[in-house]
Design an enzyme around this catalytic site. Structure first.
Site, PDB file in Angstrom:
ATOM      1  N   TYR A 152      16.390  29.439   9.695  1.00  0.00           N
ATOM      2  CA  TYR A 152      15.139  30.101  10.079  1.00  0.00           C
ATOM      3  C   TYR A 152      14.922  30.009  11.584  1.00  0.00           C
ATOM      4  O   TYR A 152      15.139  28.946  12.183  1.00  0.00           O
ATOM      5  CB  TYR A 152      13.943  29.439   9.397  1.00  0.00           C
ATOM      6  CG  TYR A 152      13.839  29.746   7.931  1.00  0.00           C
ATOM      7  CD1 TYR A 152      13.634  31.041   7.465  1.00  0.00           C
ATOM      8  CD2 TYR A 152      13.917  28.716   6.991  1.00  0.00           C
ATOM      9  CE1 TYR A 152      13.526  31.304   6.109  1.00  0.00           C
ATOM     10  CE2 TYR A 152      13.802  28.969   5.641  1.00  0.00           C
ATOM     11  CZ  TYR A 152      13.612  30.271   5.205  1.00  0.00           C
ATOM     12  OH  TYR A 152      13.502  30.521   3.867  1.00  0.00           O
ATOM     13  N   ARG A 185     -10.883  -0.212  14.881  1.00  0.00           N
ATOM     14  CA  ARG A 185     -10.920   0.503  13.608  1.00  0.00           C
ATOM     15  C   ARG A 185     -11.969  -0.229  12.757  1.00  0.00           C
ATOM     16  O   ARG A 185     -13.125   0.113  12.790  1.00  0.00           O
ATOM     17  CB  ARG A 185      -9.540   0.521  12.935  1.00  0.00           C
ATOM     18  CG  ARG A 185      -8.526   1.374  13.670  1.00  0.00           C
ATOM     19  CD  ARG A 185      -7.288   1.629  12.832  1.00  0.00           C
ATOM     20  NE  ARG A 185      -6.835   0.432  12.123  1.00  0.00           N
ATOM     21  CZ  ARG A 185      -5.695   0.341  11.461  1.00  0.00           C
ATOM     22  NH1 ARG A 185      -4.858   1.381  11.406  1.00  0.00           N
ATOM     23  NH2 ARG A 185      -5.344  -0.777  10.841  1.00  0.00           N
ATOM     24  N   MET A 245      12.730  24.210   3.516  1.00  0.00           N
ATOM     25  CA  MET A 245      12.026  23.494   2.447  1.00  0.00           C
ATOM     26  C   MET A 245      12.976  22.686   1.567  1.00  0.00           C
ATOM     27  O   MET A 245      12.693  21.547   1.211  1.00  0.00           O
ATOM     28  CB  MET A 245      11.220  24.484   1.602  1.00  0.00           C
ATOM     29  CG  MET A 245      10.345  23.797   0.571  1.00  0.00           C
ATOM     30  SD  MET A 245       9.487  24.939  -0.510  1.00  0.00           S
ATOM     31  CE  MET A 245       8.264  25.627   0.578  1.00  0.00           C
ATOM     32  N   LYS A 270       0.845  -1.201   0.000  1.00  0.00           N
ATOM     33  CA  LYS A 270       0.000   0.000   0.000  1.00  0.00           C
ATOM     34  C   LYS A 270       0.882   1.254   0.000  1.00  0.00           C
ATOM     35  O   LYS A 270       2.095   1.159   0.215  1.00  0.00           O
ATOM     36  CB  LYS A 270      -0.911  -0.026   1.221  1.00  0.00           C
ATOM     37  CG  LYS A 270      -0.174  -0.071   2.548  1.00  0.00           C
ATOM     38  CD  LYS A 270      -1.121  -0.408   3.704  1.00  0.00           C
ATOM     39  CE  LYS A 270      -0.374  -0.513   5.012  1.00  0.00           C
ATOM     40  NZ  LYS A 270      -1.230  -1.043   6.088  1.00  0.00           N
TER      41      LYS A 270
END
Ligand SMILES: *Cc1c(COP(=O)(O)O)cnc(C)c1O
Length: 364
Positions: free
Chosen positions: A261, A135, A309, A35
């Site tokens: 940053y 679930r 990024m 998956k």
């Protein structure tokens, strides 16, 4: 020249890991779980890596169809079942098996049965029991009735008894130990015919001696990640993905200078900082903190400053030879993905799956 970031997929490692899963599951058949684009490794690559699996299991109906178009002839299982009655026609057309976990799915099957069985369609289905994870699935109390209802539908062939473990990696879990899930499974499945499918990777690696499966469903271990309980290396698994890049900049900074940053890192003394072409837009976790391990020229160093990024920054103080072009490994061969994941407060699964589409992929 392309940006130096690269994901290298090791098909031979997938083959090795599948062989290990089969060796740990004597007498059982193995689904190779692929998956989420083969846990980020690529559907077609995972299909080749798991060529020796007895079947392939995934979640996405469109990718199940793609596996058939790529030439996979053995069974394919939809682990989350079908999502509408229209999916039943896709399942019939491409010979897909599926989990059945709710009454709505039973009703869709009943409704489509006259038409499908007239065409000779017989689905192999996997009736899911909710043994405490809460679930998907029928409770142990409702299971026999669901089984009888499913078995009575004319387009149903075989019915496999299936459940899924919440804590197979944590034997002594105080709220839901695996022994309790097994107890509930045996209760709900008592007297019912059919093959059994219980184990994920943690079940295969940690509980093979006291679990009887006709089919196991290993996922993460096939990609060389640990499901928990011990390291991948201790389990004998090999990394199937290496994320690498290069140093593209070097800064010699003074004591007190700050990096990146938010100026989250401040140098205690003069030091060298390497800039790596890899950021969160490549799938590297932005939350990775100061100290997260990174390999530069095969030597372990640490992440400093905030991941941005397209770049991240590493400490080169102990790597005087490092320069622009030095090889960097973010995870994979030489640096277990689970260590990086743990530093970032997550699991290897999430890092693999999040590999970004912009990262070029090669095999090697
Ligand atoms: C994903 C999945 C697995 C594989 O789990 P791993 O922990 O990756 O081995 C097995 N069974 C089901 C139902 C799943 O959804």
């Amino acid at each position: 020249m392309p940006r130096p970031i690269l994901a290298t997929i090791h098909i031979d490692s997938m083959k090795h890991n599948l062989a290990l899963a089969k060796a740990k599951s004597p007498g059982a058949k193995a689904w190779g779980v692929l998956k989420a684009n083969g846990y980020g490794h690529g559907l077609e690559r995972a299909m080749r890596g798991f060529a020796e699996a007895d079947g392939l299991a995934l979640i996405e109906v469109d990718n199940a169809v793609k596996l058939r178009e790529l030439g996979w002839k053995k069974p394919i299982l939809l682990l989350e079942g079908f999502f509408s009655s229209a999916d039943l026609h896709t399942m019939a057309g491409y010979e897909l098996q599926a989990a059945v976990h709710c009454n709505e799915q039973l009703a869709w099957l009943e409704e489509a049965a006259p038409q499908l069985s007239a065409r000779g369609i017989r689905f192999d289905l996997h009736l899911k029991m909710n043994t405490g994870m809460n679930r998907l699935g029928f409770t142990p109390e409702a299971y026999a009735a669901a089984h009888a209802r499913l078995q009575a539908i004319s387009c149903v062939g075989s019915v496999t008894l299936m459940t899924h473990f919440a804590n197979a990696d944590d034997v002594d879990h105080p709220l839901l130990p695996i022994t309790e899930q097994i107890r509930r499974f045996e209760l709900g499945a008592a007297g019912l015919p059919g093959q059994r499918s219980l184990s994920n990777s943690a079940g295969v690696l940690l509980h093979h001696d006291h679990l009887s499966n006709d089919w196991v469903r290993p996922g993460i271990m096939l990609y060389g990640g640990t499901p928990g309980g011990a390291t991948a290396e201790a389990f004998g698994l090999q990394a199937a993905m290496t994320l690498s890049s290069e140093i593209i900049g070097v800064q010699d900074i003074a004591a007190g200078a700050v990096v990146g940053y938010g100026s989250r890192f401040q140098a205690e003394g003069p030091m060298r900082v390497g800039v790596v072409a890899c950021g969160y837009a490549d799938g590297y976790p932005r939350v990775a903190p100061l100290g997260t391990p990174v390999l530069v020229d095969g030597v372990r160093t640490r992440l400093v400053g905030r991941v941005s990024m397209d770049m991240l920054t590493v400490d080169l103080s102990d790597l005087p030879q490092a320069r622009i072009g030095s090889k960097v490994v973010l995870w994979g061969q030489g640096l277990p993905i689970d260590e990086v994941a743990e530093a970032a407060g997550t699991i290897g699964y999430e890092l693999m799956c999040a590999l970004a589409p912009r990262v070029p992929v090669v095999e090697g």
